[in-house]
Design a protein around this motif. Structure first.
Motif, PDB file in Angstrom:
ATOM      1  N   TRP A  82       0.834  -1.206   0.000  1.00 39.12           N
ATOM      2  CA  TRP A  82       0.000   0.000   0.000  1.00 39.12           C
ATOM      3  C   TRP A  82       0.866   1.251   0.000  1.00 39.12           C
ATOM      4  CZ3 TRP A  82      -4.907   0.384  -1.217  1.00 39.12           C
ATOM      5  CH2 TRP A  82      -5.764  -0.712  -1.038  1.00 39.12           C
ATOM      6  N   VAL A  83       1.930   1.234   0.781  1.00 34.60           N
ATOM      7  CA  VAL A  83       2.822   2.391   0.857  1.00 34.60           C
ATOM      8  C   VAL A  83       3.527   2.605  -0.483  1.00 34.60           C
ATOM      9  CG1 VAL A  83       4.975   3.229   1.892  1.00 34.60           C
ATOM     10  CG2 VAL A  83       3.137   2.353   3.353  1.00 34.60           C
ATOM     11  N   ASN A  84       4.018   1.544  -1.084  1.00 32.51           N
ATOM     12  CA  ASN A  84       4.677   1.683  -2.383  1.00 32.51           C
ATOM     13  C   ASN A  84       3.716   2.233  -3.431  1.00 32.51           C
ATOM     14  OD1 ASN A  84       7.084   0.694  -1.344  1.00 32.51           O
ATOM     15  ND2 ASN A  84       6.674  -1.417  -1.953  1.00 32.51           N
ATOM     16  N   TRP A  85       2.489   1.752  -3.395  1.00 32.18           N
ATOM     17  CA  TRP A  85       1.461   2.243  -4.325  1.00 32.18           C
ATOM     18  C   TRP A  85       1.164   3.720  -4.075  1.00 32.18           C
ATOM     19  CZ3 TRP A  85      -3.686   3.709  -3.018  1.00 32.18           C
ATOM     20  CH2 TRP A  85      -4.536   3.927  -4.115  1.00 32.18           C
ATOM     21  N   ALA A  86       1.069   4.100  -2.802  1.00 29.85           N
ATOM     22  CA  ALA A  86       0.813   5.497  -2.461  1.00 29.85           C
ATOM     23  C   ALA A  86       1.943   6.397  -2.954  1.00 29.85           C
ATOM     24  CB  ALA A  86       0.618   5.655  -0.956  1.00 29.85           C
ATOM     25  N   LYS A  87       3.180   5.923  -2.816  1.00 33.83           N
ATOM     26  CA  LYS A  87       4.316   6.701  -3.315  1.00 33.83           C
ATOM     27  C   LYS A  87       4.225   6.901  -4.822  1.00 33.83           C
ATOM     28  CE  LYS A  87       7.745   5.340   0.192  1.00 33.83           C
ATOM     29  NZ  LYS A  87       8.980   4.556   0.445  1.00 33.83           N
ATOM     30  N   GLU A  88       3.904   5.843  -5.536  1.00 33.15           N
ATOM     31  CA  GLU A  88       3.813   5.909  -6.997  1.00 33.15           C
ATOM     32  C   GLU A  88       2.741   6.890  -7.460  1.00 33.15           C
ATOM     33  OE1 GLU A  88       3.037   1.929  -8.167  1.00 33.15           O
ATOM     34  OE2 GLU A  88       5.011   1.171  -7.537  1.00 33.15           O
ATOM     35  N   ASN A  89       1.699   7.031  -6.654  1.00 32.31           N
ATOM     36  CA  ASN A  89       0.568   7.857  -7.047  1.00 32.31           C
ATOM     37  C   ASN A  89       0.505   9.202  -6.317  1.00 32.31           C
ATOM     38  OD1 ASN A  89      -1.399   6.127  -8.913  1.00 32.31           O
ATOM     39  ND2 ASN A  89      -0.483   4.744  -7.404  1.00 32.31           N
ATOM     40  N   GLY A  90       1.522   9.501  -5.499  1.00 31.09           N
ATOM     41  CA  GLY A  90       1.559  10.783  -4.803  1.00 31.09           C
ATOM     42  C   GLY A  90       0.439  10.968  -3.795  1.00 31.09           C
ATOM     43  N   LEU A  91       0.123   9.901  -3.058  1.00 30.68           N
ATOM     44  CA  LEU A  91      -0.993   9.928  -2.116  1.00 30.68           C
ATOM     45  C   LEU A  91      -0.512   9.846  -0.675  1.00 30.68           C
ATOM     46  CD1 LEU A  91      -3.139   7.227  -3.949  1.00 30.68           C
ATOM     47  CD2 LEU A  91      -3.583   9.694  -3.991  1.00 30.68           C
ATOM     48  N   GLY A  92      -1.288  10.411   0.224  1.00 28.88           N
ATOM     49  CA  GLY A  92      -1.099  10.161   1.642  1.00 28.88           C
ATOM     50  C   GLY A  92      -1.980   8.991   2.054  1.00 28.88           C
ATOM     51  N   LEU A  93      -1.661   8.367   3.186  1.00 29.38           N
ATOM     52  CA  LEU A  93      -2.476   7.273   3.710  1.00 29.38           C
ATOM     53  C   LEU A  93      -2.926   7.576   5.130  1.00 29.38           C
ATOM     54  CD1 LEU A  93      -0.533   4.047   2.585  1.00 29.38           C
ATOM     55  CD2 LEU A  93      -2.629   4.979   1.588  1.00 29.38           C
ATOM     56  N   ASP A  94      -4.173   7.236   5.427  1.00 35.75           N
ATOM     57  CA  ASP A  94      -4.697   7.283   6.790  1.00 35.75           C
ATOM     58  C   ASP A  94      -5.072   5.869   7.206  1.00 35.75           C
ATOM     59  OD1 ASP A  94      -4.505  10.128   7.139  1.00 35.75           O
ATOM     60  OD2 ASP A  94      -6.186  10.334   5.758  1.00 35.75           O
ATOM     61  N   PHE A  95      -5.373   5.693   8.499  1.00 41.14           N
ATOM     62  CA  PHE A  95      -5.502   4.320   8.993  1.00 41.14           C
ATOM     63  C   PHE A  95      -6.548   4.204  10.091  1.00 41.14           C
ATOM     64  CE2 PHE A  95      -3.422   0.352  10.786  1.00 41.14           C
ATOM     65  CZ  PHE A  95      -3.707  -0.418   9.655  1.00 41.14           C
ATOM     66  N   ASN A  96      -7.068   2.977  10.233  1.00 42.77           N
ATOM     67  CA  ASN A  96      -8.058   2.675  11.264  1.00 42.77           C
ATOM     68  C   ASN A  96      -7.852   1.261  11.785  1.00 42.77           C
ATOM     69  OD1 ASN A  96     -10.410   4.912  10.546  1.00 42.77           O
ATOM     70  ND2 ASN A  96      -9.412   4.108   8.720  1.00 42.77           N
ATOM     71  N   PRO A  97      -7.713   1.064  13.092  1.00 45.10           N
ATOM     72  CA  PRO A  97      -7.817  -0.292  13.623  1.00 45.10           C
ATOM     73  C   PRO A  97      -9.238  -0.800  13.367  1.00 45.10           C
ATOM     74  CG  PRO A  97      -7.745   1.321  15.409  1.00 45.10           C
ATOM     75  CD  PRO A  97      -7.467   2.062  14.138  1.00 45.10           C
ATOM     76  N   THR A  98      -9.379  -2.110  13.142  1.00 39.90           N
ATOM     77  CA  THR A  98     -10.689  -2.688  12.844  1.00 39.90           C
ATOM     78  C   THR A  98     -11.183  -3.446  14.060  1.00 39.90           C
ATOM     79  OG1 THR A  98      -9.960  -2.945  10.539  1.00 39.90           O
ATOM     80  CG2 THR A  98     -11.984  -4.063  11.177  1.00 39.90           C
TER      81      THR A  98
END
Length: 417
Positions: free
Chosen positions: A117-133
């Motif tokens: 997910w992080v590598n994909w976010a880097k490729e697309n110039g995105l930030g990531l947020d998160f949630n415990p489930t």
């Protein structure tokens, strides 16, 4: 008339009121919307053991083309993002970990399980947020997690949340933008409880343990999310708005407001200015409740515009973390993302094109006649021409032409699943 000509004509009308349209568009470009990944797969996730959806959450509909692998979900997100102007973020739940077929319990999750997910976010110039489930799991089947009377179950969920904060920190370090790690729990009782205090004491103690380790806010921001009621917790929810608002203020955490988590007569837009008086930042999950917290696709309705007004008119674009949270399986899921996110951005643009300072002054002067008249007249100002120009300059389709891309993607990709 070309898009540019329509824009220039509309721009001249707005500028009569001293509105700098170009500046408004520049401001809009800087606002990221956190787009929830779970619209694409009906909150299924990719856990090897495939737990059933639970926790008072339901997704209705069976439109074909649901993502069933991480690669499919990322492809669907890329398609939606190509139709949405601006640079945005993607919001993940812990159930979207990729464990290479190995069963990893939630309290054992590590950053490596989100490396793709992080590598994909880097490729697309995105930030990531998160949630415990803290739902859809055998240890939450009775509707209790962080407030559970069984210390062992409670500890399992505490360790899960601690692990998720470290994953959020990993996102922030790798992507250069802090992750918002948000905690929501389903805990509550179906019928009137005989003791409301003790479960809240347990929840407070659990949160204190979860947040015991300080994490640099440049990498991770913590938020807590309330709910009024849910299926199976109609009479009492441990993590109420009052509880989390108090906890967040006392412990320097963000309080997250989900627009579907309040009484139908409550307006989240009315809470924003009150909370901004006492906190540096707050967070939103923008949804559309119908009858209950049913998380319909966001519309450009009065409440969405009012939420945007409250953020813009109070100079809080950099203080309010805007995320989305809806899931509709009755329509094309990529279209749902596109409709809802474009509407959130439209609402912000609409608010940026209103003479807020003048309207404030009219209110202070008691000139409510002119104030109301202008508010209503601006509803039919040529906002659409400004929006079309913004989309065109951001290289995404204007007006409804984005539907053509959806139809092609559905024919070539979604229908083959």
């Amino acid at each position: 008339m070309s898009t540019r000509e329509a824009f220039e004509s509309a721009k001249a009308i707005y500028e009569k009121w001293g509105i700098d349209v170009d500046q408004a568009l520049e401001k809009l470009k800087q606002v990221p919307i956190s787009i929830h990944c779970w619209q694409g797969d009906d909150i299924g996730g990719f856990e090897v053991n495939g737990n059933e959806l639970s926790g008072g959450i339901d997704v209705t509909g069976n439109y074909p083309g649901k993502a069933t692998t991480p690669e499919q979900l990322r492809s669907d997100l890329e398609t939606a993002l190509s139709l949405i102007p601006g640079k945005h973020r993607v919001n993940l739940h812990s159930i979207y970990a990729e464990t290479n077929g190995e069963v990893i319990e939630r309290d054992q999750l590590e950053p490596q399980h989100f490396e793709k997910w992080v590598n994909w976010a880097k490729e697309n110039g995105l930030g990531l947020d998160f949630n415990p489930t803290l739902f859809s799991h055998p240890k939450s089947d009775d509707g209790l997690t962080l407030a559970h009377p069984d210390a062992a179950i409670r500890d399992f969920w505490i360790q899960h949340c601690i692990a998720c904060r470290k994953i959020g920190e990993y996102f922030g370090k790798e992507l250069g933008t802090p992750a918002l790690t948000n905690i929501w729990i389903p805990d509550g009782y179906k019928d009137i409880p005989s003791d409301r205090l003790t479960p809240r004491q347990r929840l407070k103690d659990s949160l204190d343990r979860i947040f015991e380790e300080e994490i640099d806010p440049n990498y991770n921001l913590d938020s807590v999310e309330s709910k009024l009621f849910g299926l199976g917790s109609e009479a009492y929810v441990v993590g109420s708005h009052e509880f989390y608002l108090s906890y967040a203020l006392k412990n320097n955490k963000l309080c997250l407001l989900d627009t579907g988590h309040f009484h139908p007569t409550e307006a989240v837009s009315n809470k924003i200015s009150a909370m901004l008086m006492f906190t540096d930042q707050l967070a939103l999950h923008v949804s559309r409740p119908v009858r209950w917290d049913s998380d319909h696709v966001v519309l450009l309705d009065d409440e969405l515009r009012e939420i945007a007004h409250e953020i813009v008119r109070n100079g809080a674009l950099d203080r309010v973390k805007i995320g989305l949270d809806f899931f509709d399986a009755s329509i094309n899921r990529v279209a749902a993302w596109t409709i809802g996110t474009r509407n959130m951005i439209k609402a912000l643009l609409y608010a940026l094109l209103v003479p807020s300072e003048h309207l404030k002054q009219l209110q202070e002067e008691g000139n409510f006649t002119e104030r109301l008249a202008l508010i209503e007249e601006f509803k039919t100002y040529p906002f659409g021409a400004i929006w079309d120009y913004y989309c065109e300059t951001m290289n995404v389709p204007i007006r409804e032409t984005w539907l053509d891309d959806i139809k092609i993607y559905e024919e070539k990709v979604l229908s083959q699943r």
